[in-house]
Design a protein around this motif. Structure first.
Motif, PDB file in Angstrom:
ATOM      1  N   THR A 108       0.962  -1.154   0.087  1.00 26.07           N
ATOM      2  CA  THR A 108      -0.049   0.037  -0.071  1.00 26.07           C
ATOM      3  C   THR A 108       0.927   1.217   0.040  1.00 26.07           C
ATOM      4  OG1 THR A 108      -1.736  -1.204   1.337  1.00 26.07           O
ATOM      5  CG2 THR A 108      -1.987   1.035   1.090  1.00 26.07           C
ATOM      6  N   LYS A 109       1.877   1.227   0.877  1.00 24.64           N
ATOM      7  CA  LYS A 109       2.886   2.327   0.870  1.00 24.64           C
ATOM      8  C   LYS A 109       3.572   2.540  -0.250  1.00 24.64           C
ATOM      9  CE  LYS A 109       3.537   2.470   6.124  1.00 24.64           C
ATOM     10  NZ  LYS A 109       4.575   2.033   6.991  1.00 24.64           N
ATOM     11  N   GLN A 111       2.791   1.596  -3.244  1.00 26.61           N
ATOM     12  CA  GLN A 111       1.786   2.046  -4.186  1.00 26.61           C
ATOM     13  C   GLN A 111       1.588   3.617  -4.139  1.00 26.61           C
ATOM     14  OE1 GLN A 111       0.217   0.460  -7.155  1.00 26.61           O
ATOM     15  NE2 GLN A 111       0.003   2.425  -7.474  1.00 26.61           N
ATOM     16  N   ASN A 112       1.227   4.086  -2.873  1.00 24.42           N
ATOM     17  CA  ASN A 112       1.045   5.574  -2.729  1.00 24.42           C
ATOM     18  C   ASN A 112       2.344   6.315  -3.120  1.00 24.42           C
ATOM     19  OD1 ASN A 112      -1.323   5.417  -1.813  1.00 24.42           O
ATOM     20  ND2 ASN A 112      -0.961   5.125   0.418  1.00 24.42           N
ATOM     21  N   ALA A 113       3.441   5.814  -2.715  1.00 24.61           N
ATOM     22  CA  ALA A 113       5.035   6.549  -2.912  1.00 24.61           C
ATOM     23  C   ALA A 113       5.042   6.523  -4.326  1.00 24.61           C
ATOM     24  CB  ALA A 113       5.795   5.751  -2.168  1.00 24.61           C
ATOM     25  N   ASP A 114       4.871   5.447  -5.094  1.00 28.15           N
ATOM     26  CA  ASP A 114       5.071   5.604  -6.761  1.00 28.15           C
ATOM     27  C   ASP A 114       3.927   6.600  -7.302  1.00 28.15           C
ATOM     28  OD1 ASP A 114       6.949   3.708  -6.868  1.00 28.15           O
ATOM     29  OD2 ASP A 114       5.564   1.865  -6.971  1.00 28.15           O
ATOM     30  N   ASP A 115       2.809   6.328  -6.842  1.00 29.58           N
ATOM     31  CA  ASP A 115       1.748   7.388  -7.380  1.00 29.58           C
ATOM     32  C   ASP A 115       2.282   8.899  -7.076  1.00 29.58           C
ATOM     33  OD1 ASP A 115       0.253   5.314  -8.024  1.00 29.58           O
ATOM     34  OD2 ASP A 115      -1.445   5.795  -6.345  1.00 29.58           O
ATOM     35  N   ASN A 116       2.767   9.248  -5.839  1.00 29.74           N
ATOM     36  CA  ASN A 116       3.335  10.490  -5.563  1.00 29.74           C
ATOM     37  C   ASN A 116       4.625  10.918  -6.369  1.00 29.74           C
ATOM     38  OD1 ASN A 116       1.218  11.092  -3.718  1.00 29.74           O
ATOM     39  ND2 ASN A 116       2.551  10.209  -1.929  1.00 29.74           N
TER      40      ASN A 116
END
Length: 201
Positions: A108-109, A111-116
């Motif tokens: 989850t982290k 995925q969020n980091a990749d999106d950011n």
């Protein structure tokens, strides 16, 4: 009376389609905009850009660290794959469950980091362009002031040159007059009086 167009609009248009270097990582920018000439706005935009670059670097490092941790947890899962009903087996089952939970959290982290991280190049590009526009404003102001100073200096040089010509002619006239006076007095009064005059010079 027509309103004057904001120069920053012209500068933004001039940047369209241009591939800019990251200004705060480019030595030429520091030569162009020395520290003592930076406006408050330029300093603020420079800090903003540097912070975004640091943030991007940290995100990349964090993702690498999460990948390493995920790899380690995957190894632990493989090591604890076959738990049994013994005390050691139950411990393995708990470790397995905990590792699965941690991997889900990491996924989850990540995925969020990749999106950011995907947004960062656009944020950096925008901040870089804003800094470039402010830098162009400062350079334009300097060019305009220098042009004004050059015109004033041209006028001063021209006047001074004319004055210099007049002074040179004036000096030549005085030298010619002195030569004539000296020659005339020498002819009339002779060497003795001229020697006395020469001693007084």
């Amino acid at each position: 009376m027509a309103r004057r167009k904001d120069k920053s609009v012209d500068f933004k248009e001039a940047l369209q389609g241009k591939k800019l270097p990251i200004l705060t990582l480019d030595d030429r920018w520091y030569q162009l905009i020395p520290e003592h000439e930076k406006t408050a706005s330029i300093k603020q935009l420079e800090n903003n850009l540097n912070n975004l670059i640091k943030k991007q670097g940290k995100m990349i490092t964090d993702i690498k660290e999460m990948k390493k941790l995920k790899k380690k947890l995957m190894s632990e899962i493989v090591a604890n794959m076959e738990p049994d009903n013994s005390a050691a087996g139950r411990l393995k089952a708990k470790k397995l469950e905990k590792s699965h939970q941690l991997i889900e959290d990491i996924n989850t982290k990540m995925q969020n980091a990749d999106d950011n991280l995907l947004d960062m190049p656009y944020e950096i590009k925008k901040a870089n362009e804003e800094l470039m526009v402010e830098s162009m404003k400062l350079c334009y102001a300097k060019l305009t002031q220098n042009q004004k100073d050059i015109k004033e200096l041209d006028v001063w040089i021209l006047k001074t040159r004319e004055m210099l010509k007049v002074r040179i002619l004036e000096k030549q006239d005085k030298e010619i007059e002195n030569s004539s006076l000296y020659s005339y007095m020498h002819n009339i009064l002779g060497n003795t009086v001229i020697d006395v005059l020469d001693d007084k010079e």
